[in-house]
Write an enzyme that holds these catalytic residues in place. Structure first.
Site, PDB file in Angstrom:
ATOM      1  N   TYR A 112       0.832  -1.191   0.000  1.00 26.37           N
ATOM      2  CA  TYR A 112       0.000   0.000   0.000  1.00 26.37           C
ATOM      3  C   TYR A 112       0.875   1.254   0.000  1.00 26.37           C
ATOM      4  O   TYR A 112       1.988   1.250   0.520  1.00 26.37           O
ATOM      5  CB  TYR A 112      -0.895   0.041   1.248  1.00 26.37           C
ATOM      6  CG  TYR A 112      -1.983  -0.985   1.270  1.00 26.37           C
ATOM      7  CD1 TYR A 112      -3.212  -0.735   0.680  1.00 26.37           C
ATOM      8  CD2 TYR A 112      -1.789  -2.213   1.902  1.00 26.37           C
ATOM      9  CE1 TYR A 112      -4.229  -1.685   0.723  1.00 26.37           C
ATOM     10  CE2 TYR A 112      -2.794  -3.163   1.936  1.00 26.37           C
ATOM     11  CZ  TYR A 112      -4.012  -2.890   1.349  1.00 26.37           C
ATOM     12  OH  TYR A 112      -5.005  -3.835   1.382  1.00 26.37           O
ATOM     13  N   TYR A 151      -0.007 -10.224   0.221  1.00 26.58           N
ATOM     14  CA  TYR A 151       1.068  -9.736   1.100  1.00 26.58           C
ATOM     15  C   TYR A 151       0.993 -10.440   2.461  1.00 26.58           C
ATOM     16  O   TYR A 151      -0.081 -10.886   2.894  1.00 26.58           O
ATOM     17  CB  TYR A 151       0.991  -8.216   1.269  1.00 26.58           C
ATOM     18  CG  TYR A 151      -0.314  -7.702   1.843  1.00 26.58           C
ATOM     19  CD1 TYR A 151      -0.562  -7.685   3.216  1.00 26.58           C
ATOM     20  CD2 TYR A 151      -1.310  -7.212   0.997  1.00 26.58           C
ATOM     21  CE1 TYR A 151      -1.742  -7.204   3.731  1.00 26.58           C
ATOM     22  CE2 TYR A 151      -2.497  -6.728   1.506  1.00 26.58           C
ATOM     23  CZ  TYR A 151      -2.715  -6.718   2.876  1.00 26.58           C
ATOM     24  OH  TYR A 151      -3.900  -6.241   3.387  1.00 26.58           O
ATOM     25  N   ARG A 161      -2.483 -12.358   3.214  1.00 30.61           N
ATOM     26  CA  ARG A 161      -3.782 -11.893   2.742  1.00 30.61           C
ATOM     27  C   ARG A 161      -3.912 -12.218   1.267  1.00 30.61           C
ATOM     28  O   ARG A 161      -3.008 -11.941   0.486  1.00 30.61           O
ATOM     29  CB  ARG A 161      -3.930 -10.377   2.901  1.00 30.61           C
ATOM     30  CG  ARG A 161      -3.987  -9.810   4.286  1.00 30.61           C
ATOM     31  CD  ARG A 161      -5.125 -10.298   5.169  1.00 30.61           C
ATOM     32  NE  ARG A 161      -6.355 -10.715   4.540  1.00 30.61           N
ATOM     33  CZ  ARG A 161      -7.359  -9.933   4.160  1.00 30.61           C
ATOM     34  NH1 ARG A 161      -7.276  -8.626   4.320  1.00 30.61           N
ATOM     35  NH2 ARG A 161      -8.458 -10.443   3.645  1.00 30.61           N
ATOM     36  N   HIS A 164      -6.937  -8.581  -2.771  1.00 29.24           N
ATOM     37  CA  HIS A 164      -8.264  -8.037  -2.469  1.00 29.24           C
ATOM     38  C   HIS A 164      -8.295  -6.539  -2.727  1.00 29.24           C
ATOM     39  O   HIS A 164      -7.265  -5.857  -2.752  1.00 29.24           O
ATOM     40  CB  HIS A 164      -8.676  -8.326  -1.022  1.00 29.24           C
ATOM     41  CG  HIS A 164      -7.768  -7.686  -0.008  1.00 29.24           C
ATOM     42  ND1 HIS A 164      -6.567  -8.242   0.370  1.00 29.24           N
ATOM     43  CD2 HIS A 164      -7.891  -6.538   0.708  1.00 29.24           C
ATOM     44  CE1 HIS A 164      -5.977  -7.476   1.268  1.00 29.24           C
ATOM     45  NE2 HIS A 164      -6.756  -6.421   1.488  1.00 29.24           N
ATOM     46  N   HIS A 166     -10.456  -3.144  -1.251  1.00 32.21           N
ATOM     47  CA  HIS A 166     -11.385  -2.611  -0.263  1.00 32.21           C
ATOM     48  C   HIS A 166     -12.438  -1.766  -0.975  1.00 32.21           C
ATOM     49  O   HIS A 166     -12.117  -0.994  -1.887  1.00 32.21           O
ATOM     50  CB  HIS A 166     -10.649  -1.746   0.755  1.00 32.21           C
ATOM     51  CG  HIS A 166      -9.601  -2.476   1.527  1.00 32.21           C
ATOM     52  ND1 HIS A 166      -9.835  -3.029   2.765  1.00 32.21           N
ATOM     53  CD2 HIS A 166      -8.308  -2.763   1.232  1.00 32.21           C
ATOM     54  CE1 HIS A 166      -8.731  -3.612   3.203  1.00 32.21           C
ATOM     55  NE2 HIS A 166      -7.795  -3.460   2.284  1.00 32.21           N
TER      56      HIS A 166
END
Length: 246
Positions: A112, A151, A161, A164, A166
């Site tokens: 991110y 990640y 994870r 995905h 959000h």
């Protein structure tokens, strides 16, 4: 009755708690400290909850829904180019028009753009990872982006994870406010993700997985995934599209 003698808006459907993960779920370790210690309260909807923010097209930039272009500095971001599209619906299957849909995600390497993300994958200088759009008159929305990478995270020694995105949807009022995550069909990490496994209903998990949609893919450009989002509907039937009950 309200002060102006107009009928009270119909309340929204109550949430089905059997579909939602319990607040306290030890396999998702951070839920232990974050979960409430007392039983949840059940309250009737208030007028302020049944009304909500209104967003106009002047609030949205033409490329806000194009994550390939909206942060690019020297070229396109690295990664598999994809389209994410679908409809925002209420529980009665009706499209929710002109509602704000926002997304945020990791880049193709699984990182991110956030100062607290210290994963070893590099930051992509041409990818911001955020976008927003308004649904059309029938509830349809559309984003163009790159497929996020998986990640690691500090739940167990080797927890990862799945890829995905959000998703945040405002709906027509605060009661319909929804924040969720969209996963990708065929990802083997979905079945072993502690966060996904907090959801007690297998069908509810399936609703979070976007299937590949070859009909919406662009040849020699990008694949597409279809993700419909269902918000809570109203107890009362709308009369001539006004929130006045039946």
């Amino acid at each position: 009755m309200l002060r102006n003698d107009k009928p009270r808006p119909g309340e929204f459907f109550q949430r089905d708690r059997n579909l939602h993960p319990p607040q306290y779920t030890p396999i998702y370790k951070t839920s232990v400290a974050r979960s409430p210690r007392y039983a949840l309260l059940s309250l009737e909807n208030t007028i302020s909850e049944m009304t909500g923010p209104v967003f106009g097209h002047n609030d949205i930039d033409p490329i806000d829904n194009d994550l390939i272009k909206n942060y690019a500095k020297t070229g396109d971001p690295i990664g598999e180019r994809i389209i994410v599209h679908g409809r925002v619906l209420d529980e009665s299957g009706r499209g929710v028009p002109n509602t704000l849909v926002e997304i945020w995600q990791a880049n193709a390497g699984g990182r991110y753009r956030h100062k607290k993300d210290t994963y070893l994958a590099p930051i992509d200088p041409n990818f911001g990872g955020c976008g927003r759009t308004l649904t059309d008159e029938n509830g349809f929305y559309f984003f163009r982006t790159v497929k996020p990478g998986a990640y690691p995270w500090r739940n167990y020694v080797n927890s990862w994870r799945p890829a995905h995105i959000h998703v945040s949807v405002f709906g027509t009022s605060f009661v319909q406010r929804l924040i969720t995550q969209m996963y990708f069909e065929g990802d083997p990490l979905i079945k072993v993700c502690p966060i996904v496994n907090t959801i007690p209903d297998a069908q509810a998990i399936d609703q979070l997985i976007a299937p590949l949609d070859m009909n919406a893919a662009i040849p020699l450009d990008c694949l597409a995934y279809k993700f419909d989002i269902v918000l809570r509907g109203r107890r009362s039937t709308l009369f001539e599209n006004r929130l006045e009950g039946n």
